[in-house]
Enzyme design. Structure first.
Site, short mmCIF file in Angstrom:
data_model
loop_
_atom_site.label_atom_id
_atom_site.label_comp_id
_atom_site.label_asym_id
_atom_site.label_seq_id
_atom_site.Cartn_x
_atom_site.Cartn_y
_atom_site.Cartn_z
N GLU A 187 -3.73 0.31 3.01
CA GLU A 187 -3.95 -0.93 3.75
C GLU A 187 -4.57 -0.69 5.12
OE1 GLU A 187 -1.32 -0.23 1.97
OE2 GLU A 187 -1.52 -1.76 0.41
N HIS A 226 7.52 -8.79 -1.20
CA HIS A 226 6.46 -9.61 -1.79
C HIS A 226 6.59 -11.07 -1.37
CE1 HIS A 226 5.98 -6.04 -4.21
NE2 HIS A 226 5.02 -6.57 -4.95
N PHE A 271 -0.05 -8.05 -0.92
CA PHE A 271 1.05 -8.95 -0.54
C PHE A 271 1.21 -8.86 0.97
CE2 PHE A 271 1.82 -8.18 -4.98
CZ PHE A 271 2.17 -9.45 -5.45
C1 TPP Z 1 1.75 -0.49 0.49
C2 TPP Z 1 1.60 -1.16 -0.82
N1 TPP Z 1 0.39 -1.62 -1.17
C3 TPP Z 1 0.21 -2.23 -2.34
C4 TPP Z 1 1.24 -2.41 -3.22
C5 TPP Z 1 1.03 -3.12 -4.54
N2 TPP Z 1 1.11 -2.12 -5.62
C6 TPP Z 1 2.25 -1.94 -6.31
S1 TPP Z 1 2.12 -0.67 -7.38
C7 TPP Z 1 0.54 -0.35 -6.95
C8 TPP Z 1 -0.20 0.80 -7.59
C9 TPP Z 1 0.54 2.09 -7.46
O1 TPP Z 1 -0.16 3.11 -8.09
P1 TPP Z 1 0.44 4.57 -8.19
O2 TPP Z 1 0.79 5.07 -6.82
O3 TPP Z 1 -0.52 5.39 -8.96
O4 TPP Z 1 1.80 4.41 -8.96
P2 TPP Z 1 2.02 3.92 -10.47
O5 TPP Z 1 2.29 2.44 -10.41
O6 TPP Z 1 0.80 4.25 -11.25
O7 TPP Z 1 3.22 4.67 -10.94
C10 TPP Z 1 0.11 -1.25 -5.99
C11 TPP Z 1 -1.24 -1.28 -5.41
C12 TPP Z 1 2.49 -1.94 -2.80
N3 TPP Z 1 3.58 -2.09 -3.56
N4 TPP Z 1 2.64 -1.31 -1.62
#
Ligand code: TPP
Ligand code: TPP
Ligand code: MG
Ligand code: MG
Lengths: 359, 325, 325, 359
Positions: B59, B128, B82
């Site tokens: 972000e 969220h 969010f």
């Molecule tokens: C700081 C933040 N930004 C965005 C999100 C929304 N979000 C939730 S899971 C995700 C992707 C995560 O990817 P990864 O780190 O590869 O983990 P995976 O879900 O594949 O296990 C995102 C963008 C969040 N929870 N926290």
């Protein structure tokens, strides 16, 4: 880590067992009973995750990120740890938390959308939602343990996507500078929601991040329980003996949707899924165990069924546990609620007492 | 055509991108996936990967590169998945985007829009649902917009994109798909900084925004049914700069006010509105201004959120109390 | 012994570290350099590099590792070199430290202190003067303390370190060395959440904190000299949780209030105090509560800060206006 | 970047000229007049910085970070750029901003503690105070230029300390992913206030950070103007031609205090200072120029004096420029002040009108 070591590791993730369960290296020293327990846990994790997905579909559980495909990393990162060790993970690490010692009924309880129940003794930080953030906590725990002289290893788990966050990189840097007893587990499942791994960073392997922070690293096949276990065990032993941090990238695949709120058909191809389905971690371990005579086909089937039942029992327990009172939030904010919070508690109670009709 | 807020926002984005080459859309999962709520659906197919692109999961990186792009001459629209994750980019937002004009004494500016979903009532995971608008009152340099319906959403987003300064555009998740409203196909503006009087009345002023406007309306209906009281309802639309004139004129008329916000109570929007009323029309005030808001705790787990969020009944009770002589 | 605030803080740190092994000090330049203001002077020499250590230049890293340490059982005191840089660590502060107890439903807690200098009037570079306390009213889970003199500084810091929850301890730069006050050698507590009445009076209540307490006192002196008015002065000491009881009791008595804060006006501490007064003692109020604060712009360049900060004359004028019938 | 390239670069920073002004490599193609202009700028930067330090001591200027020792990096990062290129730097990069085209009178004016005067055409972002932050802006500018198809290179300058910030690392990652035309200039002057380089990160060279983000990098002797210039030029050409980002770490030394508010005797040894004083960048360039016959000792002396006078003239100009009115802050926040701001402007004006005595 010398450059020679570095270049040798760049070719392919470390494997001990191939996708057909054949050994191509020396398996780690795990007692047969423990190995079967680990295998059983993989079944449980899959069954448990599927149960929560189903409950979510019925409107009974909140958003859930499927653990399918993550069974070997889940167990492999937790199994080599000691009870005094710590873990800090995200929603995707419920499997590791389970094997580390967190009650699965409590995990399911949380999925009802209630304030969690954590057993303090399990040493698992609350599930982290803000991606990447928990890895710094893991480093802080490692630093604290080192300051106090405790033989504790701290494991920070996160996804491939999380490595893009500043916090992940600051965590590597702190761990390097303070030689903290920390293991960074990057569970690279190919996707961060809809963003494929190659769009997350221009580097080939995320583990190479370690180079720029002076943190040793290793890339392992995350569907190979032996490879994950052996690598984590080595890193944990080293950390415990003052050898500092290790960054481990485990290559696996998210076989399910990102969460129950996601529709992966919008962004990824069936072929890719099929490709990885072949490599999933339970199958190869089954072939290995049967081959070694540790398990018969019948026992395997029974075990899978038992863990289905186990998962159901755990879910039932969770759904039969009474929820906290609505005003619990005032006790959870500070140890002692302020007078203002107490007034707000009365306000909340009054709201509860008065029915909607009689405002 | 009747549209949901998502459709209205999507249309505003599409029309602005067609009209102005400088407008680009960036963020996590905004491309092929069209955003986790589909607000940017089909934009990448239409405008290409250069103008609609997925960023790495970072972000601060999103916000910081958007600042650079805005200074350079683009009009970036950055989505933060969010609003709760705005904290991760807080420095780039409040120390950088908000201050580029100030820091350069007007030589550079930062015309960008930060879109982010927020709001409770839909059983989302932690962080969220959080409402952050109140934080930005204390971090000067940012405008904050929160639409309460599809029609406003489109017109306000157009104005936000055209604004010469950085605008945080907060979209209430509960409103995303729950209401369909007639939304004109053609482009139109709703000016920033102007509230709407969604219902005229003479006995008491209800001040709210976002999803709380509907709560205010329902509460007003309940009270009217019971006691016949005539309630004025103000939808702020723009949180900052706030339309003090409309608030003050209304409270001078009614002498009573209830503020509804799903954010924590302390020091946020509800406190500032109270202070404005105190400063500008204390002598018209017949009763203390009531604040019906979230509590001063973190936003609770989904299973407890119904007790935290203002409900029509809670608001109705506050209205009745405030109407007492 | 007479001490500056720096000396008093340094002594509090030293005494707490002697008393409790779990207390550690971390941050940028806090070790050999003793902090850029020398608040941590000689602590590293005394307690060693394990308990007093320099971190890499990364505020989120500082805050995030401190959270981990606090959960593990230490009592970290993290210094952020200037409060304006808290924004860099905002997520770790408000989404993590502030919510550890909440997120774990009480199983884990986060007893840590974040120290940071803030405040205007000393010609510092950008973001070195900003007042952030108001932001934290909207981010539940944090306590915020601001001492106005060396004596309070010591006793409040001791209480902050002992508190079972995270405390932001903001130190006004202008007060660091400008006043010497008698400070007992021995350890003592000043409880969090309790304001001090630094001057009793009956005609009007002045509410302030940090460096603005002295401004309030000077303004009160000026007004008294001119009109003989009897002014009550409240020093909040703890910004959050706020001592509403003391405020309300005083305003019920005087019927008039002026709030002084160097933070921007909108939605911060001054707004919340106004709202509290409105809610709890509106009927005692004879005139609108006046807010003498910074303006709703970023904190200006050193050459313009004198026009931004509340001065005794500005406060005095507000008092006189509020005293008018 | 292959591992072979990587290991070759790890031994020592790239040099073209040694500390005695002797060539040990091929100097970049710079016209003599431009070279003398660059050399002259180094004198100016030192004189200018010293003047501001003196003014600060007299209470006339606000906190200033000395540029002493940074003359070669200052000029070397700016000289290869085109007018349409951009720079984003910190307080320590005033020398680069000067050579890039920012009026030094305006830099001095800012040091009076007034809202700055930037010439828009110089394409230098306002001096950044929040460490590390500006590097992301540089990447954003590069990304924007690429989107628009402009042949623009964007340079993000920061210190060694800044590389610990999450933003610096996120910036590298974005630049790598989007192949942005960006040059990262890490001016490693050995210290971040009192924190020595080796306590900032466990890695040997900060430039190795590039490895983990797939960003090519180079380590150069930051006191060797030729080495800095040649490396930046190569990176700029590559970026302009679509070749993406480069991370350049320039090794130099902060010969002065961190800022006028700092006392370095608390944390660093005189020997270290003496060691680096020998390596300072002006001396070696002087020896080279005299040796090549481009300059006599007398001309050199005259040039140094001229730049002293130049610096004084610039400062005088700055101090003779009228300050803005106190209510300028309301115009600087938004293009159009809100009604509330207009009321606050009246409030401020009333405060000004009424003398302190007559409240
Ligand atoms: C700081 C933040 N930004 C965005 C999100 C929304 N979000 C939730 S899971 C995700 C992707 C995560 O990817 P990864 O780190 O590869 O983990 P995976 O879900 O594949 O296990 C995102 C963008 C969040 N929870 N926290
Ligand atoms: C985010 C942030 N944290 C802390 C500071 C205080 N501070 C100012 S300069 C500095 C050290 C910077 O070191 P480096 O990046 O090496 O640059 P140098 O000053 O050596 O040129 C610090 C900690 C700041 N300005 N911004
Ligand atoms: Mg992933
Ligand atoms: Mg440095």
């Amino acid at each position: 880590m010398s450059i020679q070591e570095l270049s040798a590791e760049l070719d392919a993730p470390f494997q001990i067992m191939d996708e057909n369960g054949r050994l191509i290296g020396t398996p780690p020293d795990i007692a047969d009973t423990k190995l079967l327990e680990m295998y059983r846990a993989m079944y449980f994790i899959r069954a448990f995750s599927n149960k929560i997905v189903a409950l979510q579909r019925q409107g009974k559980a909140t958003t859930w990120g499927s653990l399918s495909g993550h069974e070997a990393t889940s167990v492999g990162f937790a199994a080599p740890l000691e009870p005094q060790d710590w873990m800090a993970g995200s929603y995707r690490d419920a499997g590791s938390y389970y094997f580390k010692g967190l009650s699965p009924a409590n995990i399911a309880y949380y999925q009802r959308g209630l304030p969690p129940k954590y057993e303090a003794g399990a040493n698992c930080l609350p599930v982290q939602i803000v991606i990447g953030t928990q890895v710094l906590h893991a480093v802080g725990i490692g630093m604290a343990a080192k300051i106090k002289g405790d033989p504790v290893v701290s494991v920070g788990l996160c996804g491939d996507g999380a490595t893009s966050e500043g916090d992940f990189n600051e965590a590597l840097n702190f761990a390097g500078v303070f030689q903290a007893p920390v293991i960074f587990g990057v569970i690279n499942n190919g996707w961060a929601i809809s963003l494929p791994r190659h769009k997350q960073s221009a580097v080939k392997w995320l583990a190479m991040r370690g180079v720029g922070f002076g943190v040793p690293y290793k890339i392992v096949d995350g569907n190979d329980l032996f490879a994950v276990y052996a690598t984590v065990k080595e890193a944990a032993d080293r950390a415990r003996n003052g050898g500092g941090p290790t960054l481990i990238e485990a290559i696996t695949y998210r076989l399910g949707a990102h969460t129950t709120a996601d529709d992966p058909t919008r962004y990824r191809e069936q072929e890719e899924l099929d490709f990885w389905q072949e490599k999933e971690p339970i199958k190869r371990m089954r072939l290995y165990l049967i081959n070694r005579g540790l398990l018969t086909e019948a026992e395997d089937k029974a075990m899978a069924e038992e863990e289905e039942i186990h998962a159901q029992a755990v879910v039932d327990e969770a759904f039969n546990t009474p929820p906290p009172p609505p005003d619990a939030i005032f006790e959870m904010t500070w140890q002692t609620p302020s007078p203002r919070m107490e007034r707000q508690r009365s306000e909340l109670k009054r709201n509860l007492a008065e029915k909607d009709g009689e405002f | 055509m009747k549209m949901t807020m998502i459709e209205a926002l999507n249309q505003a984005l599409e029309q602005e991108m067609s009209k102005d080459d400088r407008v680009i859309v960036m963020g996590e999962d905004v491309g092929k996936n069209g955003g986790v709520f589909r607000v940017t659906d089909r934009l990448q197919a239409r405008f290409g990967e250069k103008r609609v692109f997925d960023t790495p999961l970072a972000e601060s990186g999103i916000m910081g590169t958007a600042v650079g792009m805005a200074v350079y001459g683009l009009r970036p629209i950055a989505e933060i998945q969010f609003a709760g994750f705005l904290y991760v980019s807080m420095n780039q937002l409040v120390s950088q985007a908000a201050r580029m004009r100030f820091r350069s004494a007007g030589v550079y500016s930062c015309p960008m829009v930060v879109r982010a979903p927020y709001g409770g009532g839909v059983r989302t995971p932690e962080l969220h649902s959080d409402s952050l608008e109140g934080v930005f009152l204390q971090t000067p340099g940012l405008k904050v917009v929160i639409p309460s319906n599809p029609y406003d959403a489109k017109g306000l987003l157009v104005s936000a994109i055209e604004d010469p300064d950085p605008v945080i555009f907060l979209e209430n998740i509960k409103l995303y798909r729950s209401v369909r409203l007639e939304v004109p196909e053609e482009r139109y503006n709703i000016p920033l900084g102007k509230a709407a009087i969604v219902q005229e009345g003479s006995d008491l002023t209800l001040i709210s925004y976002g999803a709380m406007v509907a709560v205010a309306q329902e509460a007003a209906r309940m009270v009217k049914e019971k006691s016949g009281a005539s309630l004025e309802i103000i939808d702020l639309r723009t949180i900052w700069p706030m339309d003090e004139e409309t608030i003050v004129a209304s409270v001078e008329k009614t002498g009573r006010a209830v503020i509804i916000s799903e954010a924590p109570r302390a020091g946020g929007v509800s406190a500032e509105i109270t202070a404005i009323i105190n400063e500008q029309c204390l002598y018209s005030l017949l009763k203390p201004v009531a604040r019906v808001t979230g509590f001063d705790t973190p936003f609770p787990s989904p299973g407890l959120e119904d007790y935290y969020l203002p409900t029509p009944a809670r608001v109705a009770r506050a209205i009745v109390e405030t109407l007492e002589a």
